[in-house]
Write a protein that holds these residues in place. Structure first.
Motif, short mmCIF file in Angstrom:
data_model
loop_
_atom_site.label_atom_id
_atom_site.label_comp_id
_atom_site.label_asym_id
_atom_site.label_seq_id
_atom_site.Cartn_x
_atom_site.Cartn_y
_atom_site.Cartn_z
N GLU A 298 -5.89 13.04 -3.10
CA GLU A 298 -6.29 11.67 -3.34
C GLU A 298 -5.10 10.75 -3.56
O GLU A 298 -5.24 9.53 -3.50
N THR A 300 -2.87 10.30 -1.53
CA THR A 300 -2.56 9.67 -0.25
C THR A 300 -3.60 8.61 0.13
O THR A 300 -3.44 7.95 1.16
N ASP A 301 -4.68 8.49 -0.65
CA ASP A 301 -5.69 7.48 -0.34
C ASP A 301 -5.08 6.10 -0.51
O ASP A 301 -4.41 5.81 -1.52
N THR A 303 -5.40 1.67 0.78
CA THR A 303 -6.14 0.55 1.35
C THR A 303 -5.18 -0.36 2.07
O THR A 303 -3.98 -0.42 1.75
N THR A 319 -10.16 0.20 6.37
CA THR A 319 -9.53 1.50 6.21
C THR A 319 -10.49 2.59 6.65
O THR A 319 -11.64 2.64 6.22
N SER A 321 -11.68 6.01 6.17
CA SER A 321 -11.58 6.92 5.04
C SER A 321 -11.26 8.34 5.47
O SER A 321 -10.76 9.13 4.67
N ASN A 322 -11.52 8.69 6.72
CA ASN A 322 -11.24 10.06 7.18
C ASN A 322 -9.79 10.24 7.57
O ASN A 322 -9.18 11.27 7.27
N GLN A 324 -7.33 7.72 6.99
CA GLN A 324 -6.47 6.83 6.20
C GLN A 324 -5.65 5.91 7.11
O GLN A 324 -4.49 5.60 6.83
N ASN A 350 -1.33 2.20 -2.34
CA ASN A 350 -2.08 3.35 -2.83
C ASN A 350 -3.31 2.90 -3.60
O ASN A 350 -3.29 1.93 -4.35
N LYS A 351 -4.37 3.67 -3.43
CA LYS A 351 -5.60 3.35 -4.14
C LYS A 351 -5.53 3.78 -5.60
O LYS A 351 -6.03 3.10 -6.49
#
Length: 805
Positions: A298, A300-301, A303, A319, A321-322, A324, A350-351
């Protein structure tokens, strides 16, 4: 050197055991105790003197003895032993006779096998002292224990491996990772053989271990998962508290470095370029960009967002989500002629940001995306996009309604041609100039027929008719005063014969199909031909209605029963139009309250004699009669079709039940006997065993004649049945060839009998022999149906009696 050390240890251990045994022997010789005797034991003498008993101390034997001679364990001895060999010593129990041997005379015990304390720590045995001559017990049997003395022969072992631990990267020095524990099988209560200490053999640069507890901790603060995410650390456990000569064991501990969000996202490129056609609809994806992040999971998640104002207006970033990735899509229609290149600034962040590492720098990055708009051949565009036109309904054919304009948005600016989609103007009420776009009327317009027209105008390039644009155009037909006002309905009024002057007869109103913008205003007056009228007057109420009043006293139906009053109605124009309507006034007879009783008009008579309820009842009765007639016709038709279907059915399937009783043998009206007799040529049997001939009178003679004419079912040799056989054979062949007939057995009835039967007839008709003695007189009491039968049998009985006499 190891062998020399082992020999030294064995020598010291043997010396220790010898000193211990000598001390026990000295204690035995110095003090003569009560032995194993207990108060009340037979060993206690009457004079109070205690009998001597067993004398020994606890026995020990060293484990893992490797000598060639049996290992001396100890001696059992009875204080009654005078050393003359009269006492025999024996042992029993665990290992007696196999592991442990005893000298019967001296009581010395030796171990003959190599012992292991880790397998068995002590042995329980029982000792006996017997008289060698009489084999009698001199001492009570006593139990003793031989303990196996531990030596350091087991190394520490890690029993819970393999070990896998984890620690977050960038953890401070001394962070606990995990704990390892080693087990030593040696005796923890004896010496230091089981005292274990821990140390790091490999990986000491990054990790340490507590020597007593085995807790592994970090030795550095800069563990970086992105540099190395796994470490193999070798931990050693040594007994004897780590002293020289101690045994050791080791295990490998895998330590995984877990990720923290310590790396910001970074775009691999500072600029990306994409292209898209200007006709791309809103929502079309322009391209994808992705920022790289060295972290995992997470962390690396991220926006994405558009930072510049121009990009926010024209494009949208979402974005995926699969993956990124940042997906750039069109948010507003593009126009190559307006702007050929768009620049979009995309930012990635980063989220989930770890506040512990904010001092490492900003966790976001930006890149520039250039979007090139590609030119395509676009259809013409209508300018301005007005879709409403108006025209007067009295406009002449060919009058201009309005002009539509369309331009080619491309740089080439091709000329435009116009047309009307005839599916929206099938009657060709309007036409359009192909070059100028002027819309003209093609037929006479009528607002009262159609006040609005919706047509579709086409604009296309002159040299490429496939590039077509469509525009919906609404044409409103403006009203002109071309329809005169008319009475709302053909008014009819009634006036009583005894009406008084000024009495209101009827209020009238008018309708006008026109719709002037200022609204309707109508004027009422009597027509010029009614100016000399002295019977009725007309009053304009000024609200587009007028009232008719009586102008004289009383009317007479005999003189005139109907008056026609012409009324002139004029609208407000322009131009002012008028029409004349007629009000029909009937003179009627009324009662004292003014209610109409009768008029000469048929309508009034009907309305006075039949009420609405009576009319409804009459209609209901008529409807019921019609339904009954239809029901009867339907039943008759169904009955006929049923009879027809029964006639068409296969007669083999029909079994008809009549359930009625015949009238007896004399009832010849129920069946046509001639039809049956005509099928055959029967021979009459004449003569008989008894009874009169045909010429004899009386009942017996009639009976004989009747019996003679009855058909006898005997085949004549002269009859020819070939016709019937052919008929039957044809029927059988037809039934066999008919595939539609279901496979079932059928019962066929044919009008002839087969060949003679070998059995005689069972009928009672020919049984008129004299052997019967039955009395049939009771048949006379069975009623009129059996009266004929009773007469027949009574006659036969009398004839038989006369013959016998």
């Amino acid at each position: 050197m190891a062998k020399g050390l082992q020999g030294f240890l064995w020598t010291m251990l043997l010396l220790f055991c010898t000193i211990q045994e000598l001390g026990a022997w000295a204690m035995h010789t110095a003090v003569e105790g009560p032995g194993l005797g207990q108060p009340g034991d037979p060993a206690l003498l009457a004079g109070g003197r205690v009998k001597r008993g067993w004398v020994w101390n606890q026995f020990f034997v060293v484990e893992e003895y490797t000598g060639t001679e049996p290992l001396y364990v100890g001696k059992i001895h009875s204080d009654s032993d005078e050393g003359d060999g009269s006492i025999k010593y024996t042992i029993s129990g665990e290992g007696a006779g196999t592991i442990f041997l005893i000298d019967e005379i001296t009581g010395d015990i030796h171990a003959t096998e190599r012992l292991d304390r880790e397998q068995k720590t002590f042995y329980t045995l029982r000792a006996q002292a017997r008289d060698r001559q009489t084999d009698q017990l001199l001492e009570p049997e006593s139990e003793f224990i031989i303990k196996v003395q531990d030596i350091n022969d087991s190394e520490p072992r890690f029993l819970e491996g393999p070990y896998i631990g984890s620690v977050a990267e960038l953890s401070p020095i001394g962070t606990s990772v995990m704990q390892v524990m080693a087990s030593d099988a040696d005796d923890p209560t004896y010496g230091s053989s089981a005292r274990v200490v821990y140390s790091v053999l490999e990986g000491e640069q990054h990790f340490t271990v507590d020597s007593k507890t085995g807790v592994i901790r970090t030795a550095v603060a800069d563990l970086d998962r992105e540099t190395q995410d796994r470490y193999e650390v070798v931990i050693r456990a040594t007994d004897m508290a780590g002293q020289l000569g101690g045994l050791s064991g080791s295990t490998t501990v895998t330590i995984v470095v877990t990720d923290v969000n310590d790396n910001p996202p970074r775009f691999p490129q500072k600029m990306y370029q994409f292209s898209i056609v200007e006709t791309a609809p809103v929502g079309t994806a322009v391209g994808r960009v992705k920022a790289e992040d060295s972290d995992v999971g997470e962390n690396t998640d991220m926006t994405y967002q558009v930072k510049d104002e121009e990009g926010v207006e024209m494009f949208k970033v979402t974005t995926d989500s699969n993956t990124q990735e940042a997906v750039i899509t069109v948010q507003k229609p593009l126009d190559y002629e307006s702007k050929k290149v768009h620049t979009v600034v995309v930012e990635a962040l980063n989220k989930f940001v770890d506040p512990r590492f904010v001092d490492l720098g900003t966790f976001r990055d930006q890149t520039i995306v250039r979007v090139s708009v590609l030119d395509v051949d676009e259809p013409p565009e209508f300018r301005p996009p007005s879709n409403l036109m108006e025209v007067q309904e009295d406009a002449h054919v060919g009058s201009v309604v309005g002009v539509v304009t369309a331009l080619d948005p491309d740089t080439a600016n091709h000329p435009v041609r116009y047309a009307i989609d005839r599916s929206t103007d099938a009657e060709r009420i309007f036409d359009i100039d192909a070059n100028t776009g002027a819309i003209v009327t093609g037929k006479v317009l009528d607002r009262e027929t159609a006040g609005w027209h919706n047509i579709t105008v086409l604009a296309m390039e002159a040299d490429n008719h496939s590039q077509v644009s469509r525009a919906s155009l609404r044409i409103r037909i403006l009203d002109v005063n071309d329809n005169p006002p008319e009475l709302a309905t053909p008014y009819e009024a009634a006036v009583c014969e005894d009406a008084k002057p000024g009495q209101l007869i009827q209020t009238i109103s008018v309708v006008d199909r026109d719709e002037p913008q200022s609204g309707h205003r109508f004027y009422f007056t009597l027509a010029p031909e009614a100016t000399n009228n002295h019977h009725f007057s007309l009053l304009d109420i000024k609200d587009n209605t007028a009232a008719v009043h009586t102008q004289r006293m009383g009317f007479n139906r005999q003189e005139q029963d109907v008056y026609l009053l012409p009324i002139l109605v004029v609208d407000s124009g322009p131009p002012a139009l008028s029409s004349t309507g007629t009000l029909t006034i009937h003179v009627c007879g009324c009662d004292s309250d003014g209610a109409i009783q009768s008029c000469n008009s048929t309508a009034y008579v009907v309305s006075a004699t039949l009420s609405p309820g009576a009319l409804i009842a009459l209609l209901v009765c008529i409807l019921i009669l019609v339904v009954l007639v239809l029901l009867i016709l339907t039943l008759k038709r169904h009955h006929k079709s049923h009879l027809t279907s029964e006639d068409d059915e296969d007669m083999r399937d029909n079994v008809i039940k009549y359930n009625d009783e015949g009238g007896g043998e004399q009832d010849t009206e129920a069946y046509d006997m001639s039809a049956l007799r005509s099928l055959y040529d029967f021979s009459e049997i004449k003569g008989g065993d008894g009874g009169g001939g045909p010429g004899e009178g009386g009942p017996s003679g009639n009976l004989a004649s009747e019996l003679h004419v009855l058909p006898q079912w005997v085949q004549s040799p002269d009859l020819d049945f070939s016709m019937f056989r052919d008929y039957i054979r044809k029927k059988v062949e037809q039934a066999d060839e008919d595939l539609s007939v279901p496979p079932y057995d059928s019962f066929q009835t044919y009008a002839f009998e087969g060949s003679d039967s070998p059995m005689p007839s069972l009928s009672s008709i020919n049984t008129w022999s004299s052997g019967s003695e039955q009395d049939f007189s009771y048949l006379g009491g069975w009623g009129p149906r059996f009266r004929q039968l009773a007469a027949l049998y009574a006659g036969r009985r009398g004839e038989e009696d006369s013959e016998e006499s």
